[in-house]
Write a protein that holds these residues in place. Structure first.
Motif, mmCIF file in Angstrom:
data_model
loop_
_atom_site.group_PDB
_atom_site.id
_atom_site.type_symbol
_atom_site.label_atom_id
_atom_site.label_comp_id
_atom_site.label_asym_id
_atom_site.label_seq_id
_atom_site.Cartn_x
_atom_site.Cartn_y
_atom_site.Cartn_z
ATOM 1 N N UNK A 199 0.854 -1.175 0.000
ATOM 2 C CA UNK A 199 0.000 0.000 0.000
ATOM 3 C C UNK A 199 0.900 1.239 0.000
ATOM 4 N N UNK A 200 1.057 1.891 -1.161
ATOM 5 C CA UNK A 200 2.014 2.993 -1.280
ATOM 6 C C UNK A 200 1.731 4.125 -0.281
ATOM 7 N N UNK A 201 0.459 4.363 -0.025
ATOM 8 C CA UNK A 201 0.098 5.460 0.893
ATOM 9 C C UNK A 201 0.663 5.246 2.283
ATOM 10 N N UNK A 231 0.835 -2.307 5.528
ATOM 11 C CA UNK A 231 1.698 -1.909 4.415
ATOM 12 C C UNK A 231 1.721 -3.010 3.367
ATOM 13 N N UNK A 244 -3.948 13.577 -14.571
ATOM 14 C CA UNK A 244 -5.180 13.162 -13.896
ATOM 15 C C UNK A 244 -4.774 12.581 -12.551
ATOM 16 N N UNK A 245 -5.237 13.181 -11.475
ATOM 17 C CA UNK A 245 -4.853 12.703 -10.145
ATOM 18 C C UNK A 245 -5.929 11.802 -9.568
ATOM 19 N N UNK A 246 -5.514 10.663 -9.071
ATOM 20 C CA UNK A 246 -6.472 9.736 -8.461
ATOM 21 C C UNK A 246 -6.721 10.135 -7.015
ATOM 22 N N UNK A 247 -7.979 10.396 -6.695
ATOM 23 C CA UNK A 247 -8.327 10.771 -5.320
ATOM 24 C C UNK A 247 -8.693 9.545 -4.501
ATOM 25 N N UNK A 248 -9.032 8.478 -5.185
ATOM 26 C CA UNK A 248 -9.373 7.245 -4.473
ATOM 27 C C UNK A 248 -9.287 6.072 -5.433
ATOM 28 N N UNK A 249 -8.634 5.014 -4.992
ATOM 29 C CA UNK A 249 -8.590 3.796 -5.791
ATOM 30 C C UNK A 249 -9.728 2.902 -5.316
ATOM 31 N N UNK A 250 -10.773 2.829 -6.118
ATOM 32 C CA UNK A 250 -11.983 2.116 -5.682
ATOM 33 C C UNK A 250 -11.890 0.624 -5.927
ATOM 34 N N UNK A 251 -11.201 0.236 -6.990
ATOM 35 C CA UNK A 251 -11.069 -1.180 -7.326
ATOM 36 C C UNK A 251 -9.618 -1.461 -7.685
ATOM 37 N N UNK A 252 -9.100 -2.582 -7.212
ATOM 38 C CA UNK A 252 -7.759 -3.012 -7.585
ATOM 39 C C UNK A 252 -7.734 -4.529 -7.484
ATOM 40 N N UNK A 264 -2.300 9.763 -13.286
ATOM 41 C CA UNK A 264 -2.163 9.281 -14.657
ATOM 42 C C UNK A 264 -1.743 10.461 -15.518
ATOM 43 N N UNK A 298 3.557 7.332 -9.330
ATOM 44 C CA UNK A 298 3.288 7.373 -7.894
ATOM 45 C C UNK A 298 4.318 8.269 -7.221
ATOM 46 N N UNK A 358 -11.321 7.276 -8.670
ATOM 47 C CA UNK A 358 -12.118 8.500 -8.631
ATOM 48 C C UNK A 358 -11.104 9.610 -8.782
ATOM 49 N N UNK A 359 -11.303 10.505 -9.741
ATOM 50 C CA UNK A 359 -10.195 11.413 -10.021
ATOM 51 C C UNK A 359 -10.554 12.826 -10.429
ATOM 52 N N UNK A 360 -9.537 13.651 -10.452
ATOM 53 C CA UNK A 360 -9.658 15.040 -10.897
ATOM 54 C C UNK A 360 -9.648 15.076 -12.421
ATOM 55 N N UNK A 369 -10.005 0.907 -10.749
ATOM 56 C CA UNK A 369 -10.970 2.000 -10.900
ATOM 57 C C UNK A 369 -10.575 3.120 -9.955
ATOM 58 N N UNK A 381 -9.961 -3.972 -13.838
ATOM 59 C CA UNK A 381 -8.940 -4.365 -12.861
ATOM 60 C C UNK A 381 -8.516 -3.205 -11.964
#
Lengths: 156, 156
Positions: free
Chosen positions: A64-66, B55, A143-151, A75, A116, B104-106, B102, B100
């Motif tokens: 988990x990079x965060x 982590x 494009x900045x990801x504010x939340x990764x909903x699926x992985x 992106x 990242x 939520x982004x700017x 998804x 694979x």
DNA sequence: GTTGAAAAGTGCTGCGA
DNA sequence: TCGCAGCACTTTTCAAC
């Protein structure tokens, strides 16, 4: 190392082994053998075959990079001055460690990257100093990801 | 399961263990111990700590989708009718197995997805039947990857 | 927190069917 | 080609430092 198999001589057993291991690579062969009602040796032989076929390329940790201070996933749509500069651009971008994926693609962008970074300052540095200054790169869209909903992995 | 640690109590040893294992998760603890000149037990304790910290989230196989008949990787910019429909859309999109990733982004897109399909017919089916027909989704933009030039983990 | 070794479990190899 | 059994190796645990 890589033998010449037809791409489709995978039987049901192979597919089932892959399905299990793709979700958690640390599951022991013996347990997979029990589930699929074959011997542990068979799992071993199948795995070896699939490695020789180039289907399996090793394994890696899911981290988990965060949690280790890399808070920003972004992106990047990259516009090249000329499409022919692609090979050159790839070589240069390989040196940018923050890029974890790079695709050559259709559509408005010549290339598309996933990067990242630690924070916004880090992102700005990578964009300005490491990427936009490269020869042949015209401009980029971020494009900045504010939340990764699926992985997840693909389902076979 | 996940204990409350500060996010930054990783020392050099932890980082080095992660760096090695991120490249190849199948390297045995004993070998890592030799490289870093500590005992195997220490590696084990550190790994357990990092798992508790959230982590490390397990491990998975690196497979080559093209070798098992999944030839198309595409990115999908998704426009929602209203931004407030995000949570709802995520729940629906979780049922689309071909997705694979998804985010939520700017930027211009409300959401951004990565999908893997067998061929163009499969891609069309996923786009038309599975995604664009969902409630709240206005339209999508598709970027098809013709070549994955870089694919790696972040460098610590 | 680290070490070193013992116990338990897993991966690998060769033989037989 | 597959399955079984034995050996080597790894993981895990634990008492002691």
């Amino acid at each position: 190392m890589e033998k010449n198999y037809s791409n489709y001589d995978l039987d049901n057993l192979d597919i089932q082994i892959l399905s299990i291991l793709m979700q958690d690579a640390s599951i022991p062969y013996t347990e997979i053998a029990k589930k699929l009602i074959v011997s542990g040796g068979t799992i071993h032989v199948r795995m070896k075959k699939m490695e020789e076929m180039g289907i399996i390329h090793g394994s890696n940790l899911i981290i988990n990079p965060q949690k280790i201070g890399f808070d920003i996933t972004a992106f990047l749509g990259i516009y090249l001055e000329k499409g022919s500069q692609y090979a050159d651009a790839v070589e240069q971008l390989k040196n940018v460690k923050e890029i974890v994926e790079l695709h050559y693609c259709t559509g408005q962008y010549s290339m598309f990257a996933k990067i990242i970074c630690r924070d916004t300052a880090h992102l700005r540095k990578v964009l300005n100093e490491d990427i936009q200054s490269l020869k042949g790169i015209q401009r980029t869209e971020t494009i900045i990801s504010l939340e990764e909903s699926i992985r997840r992995q693909i389902t076979l």
